[in-house]
Design a protein around this motif. Structure first.
Motif, PDB file in Angstrom:
ATOM      1  N   CYS A  70     -53.093 -35.754  50.758  1.00  0.00           N
ATOM      2  CA  CYS A  70     -53.659 -36.825  51.600  1.00  0.00           C
ATOM      3  C   CYS A  70     -52.637 -37.920  51.818  1.00  0.00           C
ATOM      4  O   CYS A  70     -52.460 -38.424  52.939  1.00  0.00           O
ATOM      5  CB  CYS A  70     -54.921 -37.375  50.932  1.00  0.00           C
ATOM      6  N   LEU A  71     -51.932 -38.289  50.751  1.00  0.00           N
ATOM      7  CA  LEU A  71     -50.906 -39.332  50.841  1.00  0.00           C
ATOM      8  C   LEU A  71     -49.779 -38.909  51.770  1.00  0.00           C
ATOM      9  O   LEU A  71     -49.323 -39.690  52.613  1.00  0.00           O
ATOM     10  CB  LEU A  71     -50.379 -39.638  49.446  1.00  0.00           C
ATOM     11  N   GLU A  72     -49.314 -37.661  51.633  1.00  0.00           N
ATOM     12  CA  GLU A  72     -48.195 -37.188  52.457  1.00  0.00           C
ATOM     13  C   GLU A  72     -48.587 -37.104  53.929  1.00  0.00           C
ATOM     14  O   GLU A  72     -47.753 -37.344  54.817  1.00  0.00           O
ATOM     15  CB  GLU A  72     -47.728 -35.813  51.970  1.00  0.00           C
ATOM     16  N   THR A  73     -49.837 -36.763  54.214  1.00  0.00           N
ATOM     17  CA  THR A  73     -50.312 -36.716  55.604  1.00  0.00           C
ATOM     18  C   THR A  73     -50.208 -38.092  56.259  1.00  0.00           C
ATOM     19  O   THR A  73     -49.747 -38.224  57.393  1.00  0.00           O
ATOM     20  CB  THR A  73     -51.767 -36.216  55.646  1.00  0.00           C
ATOM     21  N   CYS A  74     -50.638 -39.115  55.530  1.00  0.00           N
ATOM     22  CA  CYS A  74     -50.547 -40.483  56.050  1.00  0.00           C
ATOM     23  C   CYS A  74     -49.099 -40.959  56.092  1.00  0.00           C
ATOM     24  O   CYS A  74     -48.677 -41.630  57.053  1.00  0.00           O
ATOM     25  CB  CYS A  74     -51.386 -41.422  55.189  1.00  0.00           C
ATOM     26  N   TYR A  75     -48.358 -40.627  55.054  1.00  0.00           N
ATOM     27  CA  TYR A  75     -46.970 -41.084  54.892  1.00  0.00           C
ATOM     28  C   TYR A  75     -46.095 -40.642  56.059  1.00  0.00           C
ATOM     29  O   TYR A  75     -45.409 -41.448  56.694  1.00  0.00           O
ATOM     30  CB  TYR A  75     -46.451 -40.515  53.563  1.00  0.00           C
ATOM     31  N   THR A  76     -46.138 -39.345  56.363  1.00  0.00           N
ATOM     32  CA  THR A  76     -45.285 -38.832  57.434  1.00  0.00           C
ATOM     33  C   THR A  76     -45.749 -39.317  58.803  1.00  0.00           C
ATOM     34  O   THR A  76     -44.946 -39.429  59.724  1.00  0.00           O
ATOM     35  CB  THR A  76     -45.256 -37.286  57.380  1.00  0.00           C
ATOM     36  N   SER A  77     -47.054 -39.657  58.919  1.00  0.00           N
ATOM     37  CA  SER A  77     -47.585 -40.120  60.209  1.00  0.00           C
ATOM     38  C   SER A  77     -47.186 -41.556  60.519  1.00  0.00           C
ATOM     39  O   SER A  77     -47.332 -42.005  61.663  1.00  0.00           O
ATOM     40  CB  SER A  77     -49.114 -39.988  60.229  1.00  0.00           C
ATOM     41  N   THR A  78     -46.706 -42.291  59.530  1.00  0.00           N
ATOM     42  CA  THR A  78     -46.229 -43.656  59.798  1.00  0.00           C
ATOM     43  C   THR A  78     -44.820 -43.667  60.377  1.00  0.00           C
ATOM     44  O   THR A  78     -44.381 -44.696  60.901  1.00  0.00           O
ATOM     45  CB  THR A  78     -46.233 -44.502  58.505  1.00  0.00           C
ATOM     46  N   ILE A  79     -44.111 -42.538  60.292  1.00  0.00           N
ATOM     47  CA  ILE A  79     -42.695 -42.511  60.662  1.00  0.00           C
ATOM     48  C   ILE A  79     -42.410 -41.552  61.811  1.00  0.00           C
ATOM     49  O   ILE A  79     -41.822 -41.939  62.831  1.00  0.00           O
ATOM     50  CB  ILE A  79     -41.829 -42.126  59.445  1.00  0.00           C
ATOM     51  N   LEU A  80     -42.810 -40.282  61.656  1.00  0.00           N
ATOM     52  CA  LEU A  80     -42.394 -39.259  62.615  1.00  0.00           C
ATOM     53  C   LEU A  80     -42.940 -39.442  64.028  1.00  0.00           C
ATOM     54  O   LEU A  80     -42.190 -39.228  64.987  1.00  0.00           O
ATOM     55  CB  LEU A  80     -42.760 -37.867  62.082  1.00  0.00           C
ATOM     56  N   PRO A  81     -44.213 -39.801  64.246  1.00  0.00           N
ATOM     57  CA  PRO A  81     -44.678 -39.981  65.633  1.00  0.00           C
ATOM     58  C   PRO A  81     -43.851 -41.016  66.395  1.00  0.00           C
ATOM     59  O   PRO A  81     -43.507 -40.802  67.563  1.00  0.00           O
ATOM     60  CB  PRO A  81     -46.134 -40.427  65.457  1.00  0.00           C
ATOM     61  N   ARG A  82     -43.523 -42.140  65.732  1.00  0.00           N
ATOM     62  CA  ARG A  82     -42.702 -43.174  66.387  1.00  0.00           C
ATOM     63  C   ARG A  82     -41.303 -42.654  66.670  1.00  0.00           C
ATOM     64  O   ARG A  82     -40.727 -42.935  67.724  1.00  0.00           O
ATOM     65  CB  ARG A  82     -42.645 -44.411  65.473  1.00  0.00           C
ATOM     66  N   MET A  83     -40.735 -41.879  65.742  1.00  0.00           N
ATOM     67  CA  MET A  83     -39.407 -41.318  65.933  1.00  0.00           C
ATOM     68  C   MET A  83     -39.408 -40.301  67.073  1.00  0.00           C
ATOM     69  O   MET A  83     -38.496 -40.278  67.909  1.00  0.00           O
ATOM     70  CB  MET A  83     -38.931 -40.638  64.645  1.00  0.00           C
ATOM     71  N   LEU A  84     -40.441 -39.483  67.140  1.00  0.00           N
ATOM     72  CA  LEU A  84     -40.548 -38.479  68.203  1.00  0.00           C
ATOM     73  C   LEU A  84     -40.687 -39.145  69.573  1.00  0.00           C
ATOM     74  O   LEU A  84     -40.076 -38.700  70.548  1.00  0.00           O
ATOM     75  CB  LEU A  84     -41.756 -37.567  67.943  1.00  0.00           C
ATOM     76  N   ALA A  85     -41.473 -40.210  69.628  1.00  0.00           N
ATOM     77  CA  ALA A  85     -41.643 -40.932  70.895  1.00  0.00           C
ATOM     78  C   ALA A  85     -40.316 -41.531  71.364  1.00  0.00           C
ATOM     79  O   ALA A  85     -39.992 -41.499  72.566  1.00  0.00           O
ATOM     80  CB  ALA A  85     -42.693 -42.023  70.738  1.00  0.00           C
ATOM     81  N   SER A  86     -39.532 -42.061  70.434  1.00  0.00           N
ATOM     82  CA  SER A  86     -38.233 -42.639  70.793  1.00  0.00           C
ATOM     83  C   SER A  86     -37.278 -41.574  71.314  1.00  0.00           C
ATOM     84  O   SER A  86     -36.551 -41.801  72.287  1.00  0.00           O
ATOM     85  CB  SER A  86     -37.614 -43.335  69.573  1.00  0.00           C
ATOM     86  N   LEU A  87     -37.261 -40.411  70.675  1.00  0.00           N
ATOM     87  CA  LEU A  87     -36.379 -39.330  71.105  1.00  0.00           C
ATOM     88  C   LEU A  87     -36.791 -38.772  72.456  1.00  0.00           C
ATOM     89  O   LEU A  87     -35.941 -38.371  73.265  1.00  0.00           O
ATOM     90  CB  LEU A  87     -36.386 -38.201  70.064  1.00  0.00           C
ATOM     91  N   LEU A  88     -38.104 -38.764  72.728  1.00  0.00           N
ATOM     92  CA  LEU A  88     -38.594 -38.185  73.975  1.00  0.00           C
ATOM     93  C   LEU A  88     -38.453 -39.145  75.151  1.00  0.00           C
ATOM     94  O   LEU A  88     -38.002 -38.766  76.234  1.00  0.00           O
ATOM     95  CB  LEU A  88     -40.056 -37.770  73.811  1.00  0.00           C
ATOM     96  N   THR A  89     -38.821 -40.408  74.964  1.00  0.00           N
ATOM     97  CA  THR A  89     -38.845 -41.377  76.063  1.00  0.00           C
ATOM     98  C   THR A  89     -37.595 -42.248  76.124  1.00  0.00           C
ATOM     99  O   THR A  89     -37.405 -42.967  77.094  1.00  0.00           O
ATOM    100  CB  THR A  89     -40.066 -42.295  75.920  1.00  0.00           C
ATOM    101  N   ARG A  90     -36.780 -42.207  75.051  1.00  0.00           N
ATOM    102  CA  ARG A  90     -35.590 -43.058  74.920  1.00  0.00           C
ATOM    103  C   ARG A  90     -35.932 -44.546  74.826  1.00  0.00           C
ATOM    104  O   ARG A  90     -35.054 -45.396  74.948  1.00  0.00           O
ATOM    105  CB  ARG A  90     -34.604 -42.816  76.081  1.00  0.00           C
ATOM    106  N   ASP A  91     -37.217 -44.850  74.643  1.00  0.00           N
ATOM    107  CA  ASP A  91     -37.632 -46.241  74.433  1.00  0.00           C
ATOM    108  C   ASP A  91     -37.631 -46.500  72.927  1.00  0.00           C
ATOM    109  O   ASP A  91     -38.480 -46.010  72.193  1.00  0.00           O
ATOM    110  CB  ASP A  91     -39.037 -46.462  74.998  1.00  0.00           C
ATOM    111  N   ARG A  92     -36.673 -47.276  72.464  1.00  0.00           N
ATOM    112  CA  ARG A  92     -36.508 -47.511  71.031  1.00  0.00           C
ATOM    113  C   ARG A  92     -36.993 -48.885  70.603  1.00  0.00           C
ATOM    114  O   ARG A  92     -36.760 -49.298  69.473  1.00  0.00           O
ATOM    115  CB  ARG A  92     -35.041 -47.325  70.646  1.00  0.00           C
ATOM    116  N   THR A  93     -37.657 -49.612  71.490  1.00  0.00           N
ATOM    117  CA  THR A  93     -38.122 -50.952  71.143  1.00  0.00           C
ATOM    118  C   THR A  93     -39.421 -50.890  70.339  1.00  0.00           C
ATOM    119  O   THR A  93     -40.235 -49.983  70.510  1.00  0.00           O
ATOM    120  CB  THR A  93     -38.360 -51.794  72.410  1.00  0.00           C
ATOM    121  N   ILE A  94     -39.586 -51.862  69.466  1.00  0.00           N
ATOM    122  CA  ILE A  94     -40.816 -52.003  68.686  1.00  0.00           C
ATOM    123  C   ILE A  94     -41.049 -53.487  68.463  1.00  0.00           C
ATOM    124  O   ILE A  94     -40.114 -54.234  68.175  1.00  0.00           O
ATOM    125  CB  ILE A  94     -40.725 -51.239  67.342  1.00  0.00           C
ATOM    126  N   SER A  95     -42.274 -53.936  68.646  1.00  0.00           N
ATOM    127  CA  SER A  95     -42.573 -55.357  68.469  1.00  0.00           C
ATOM    128  C   SER A  95     -42.398 -55.736  67.004  1.00  0.00           C
ATOM    129  O   SER A  95     -42.439 -54.890  66.108  1.00  0.00           O
ATOM    130  CB  SER A  95     -44.008 -55.646  68.918  1.00  0.00           C
TER     131      SER A  95
END
Length: 305
Positions: A70-95
């Protein structure tokens, strides 16, 4: 110290996560690689959680592994989705707010994993003496302690003022690269973080280390080779996970932050943020005898439909 050269500059509202800018030509392969890792990680850990919830025979022997999945499911979801979005859209900004939220959940879950790994190490040590009776309490402490510690640090980070360069040389909002961009005094938050790390994280590491020293010492005293091999097989998977997790944490956070090591540290950061959640269900839970039996039962039930 206060960065006076930035005092008169306009406050910034967002950061830029530089990520793996040294590998610009590999953005598509990196996106596909991390996408596969994320899918496999989520599928493996969700499968473990589902098996434990549906099979009552796994409720007792899998108390720690269920929490870990359960912890690892949440843990990886805090990092990888944002990283994947940056690689796909090239938008690397974050508030700034988004950055602090990511750091908060990343820190909470990373701290909780330290507690959980320490409890699991101690569980392995006590398993040869008597049954473990405090499992529910240890699981609750593991989650609550990680959240309490990082809440203090994040509250202090939210009081910082950012008015200079806004590029974070990392793929996530980690403590050191974020406070380096502050143009206010960071001595208090640095001191508090050091004290909290010394009080909470260091004892956990020492407990884990001491547990395995005792375990290995006991195993080496077993007279038969077969007995030693069988005893070591019960804790080898957990030892691998602990070595990867703590080994890379020590390299990233204890070694000096130099230009030479900065890109290398990002690679090592992938081990405890991406690799550990991936390998846990593969080399840990799915090698467990009770999990194998439950998985075969589910597959046979599905096949018979």
């Amino acid at each position: 110290m206060v960065n006076t050269k930035w005092r008169n500059q306009t406050s910034i509202t967002e950061f830029v996560l530089l990520g793996f800018r040294s590998f610009q030509e590999l953005k598509t392969p990196l996106f596909l690689l991390f996408l596969v890792i994320y899918i496999v990680t989520m599928a493996g850990n969700v499968l473990i959680i589902a098996l434990i919830l549906t099979d009552k025979n796994l409720h007792t022997p899998m108390y720690f592994l269920g929490n870990l999945s359960c912890l690892e499911t949440c843990y990886t979801s805090t990092i990888l989705p944002r990283m994947l979005a940056s690689l796909l859209t090239r938008d690397r900004t974050i508030s700034i707010a988004g950055c602090l939220v990511q750091y908060y959940f990343f820190g909470c879950l990373a701290g909780s994993e330290c507690y959980l790994l320490a409890a699991m190490s101690y569980d392995r040590y006590l398993a040869i003496c008597k049954p473990l009776h405090y499992t529910m309490m240890m699981n609750a402490v593991s989650w609550m302690s990680g959240f309490m510690i990082i809440t203090i640090v994040t509250c202090l980070m939210s009081q910082l003022h950012f008015c200079g360069p806004n590029e974070i040389n990392h793929f996530l909002c980690d403590f050191t690269p974020v406070i380096k961009l502050s143009c206010t005094d960071t001595s208090l938050i640095t001191l508090v973080t050091f004290i909290l790390s010394s009080i909470y994280t260091l004892p956990l590491f020492l407990l884990t280390l001491a547990s395995y020293i005792c375990i290995i010492s006991t195993i080496l005293r077993i007279p038969s080779t077969t007995g030693r091999r069988k005893a070591f097989s019960t804790c080898s998977s957990h030892l691998i996970v602990v070595t990867i997790y703590y080994g890379t944490l020590i390299i990233v956070y204890m070694f000096p932050d130099t230009d030479t090591l900065r890109d290398l540290n990002k690679v090592f950061s992938l081990f405890y943020t991406v690799l550990t959640p991936l390998v846990n269900p593969l080399i840990y839970s799915l090698r467990n005898k009770e999990v194998k039996v439950a998985l075969r039962k589910v597959i046979s039930n599905v096949w018979s439909l």
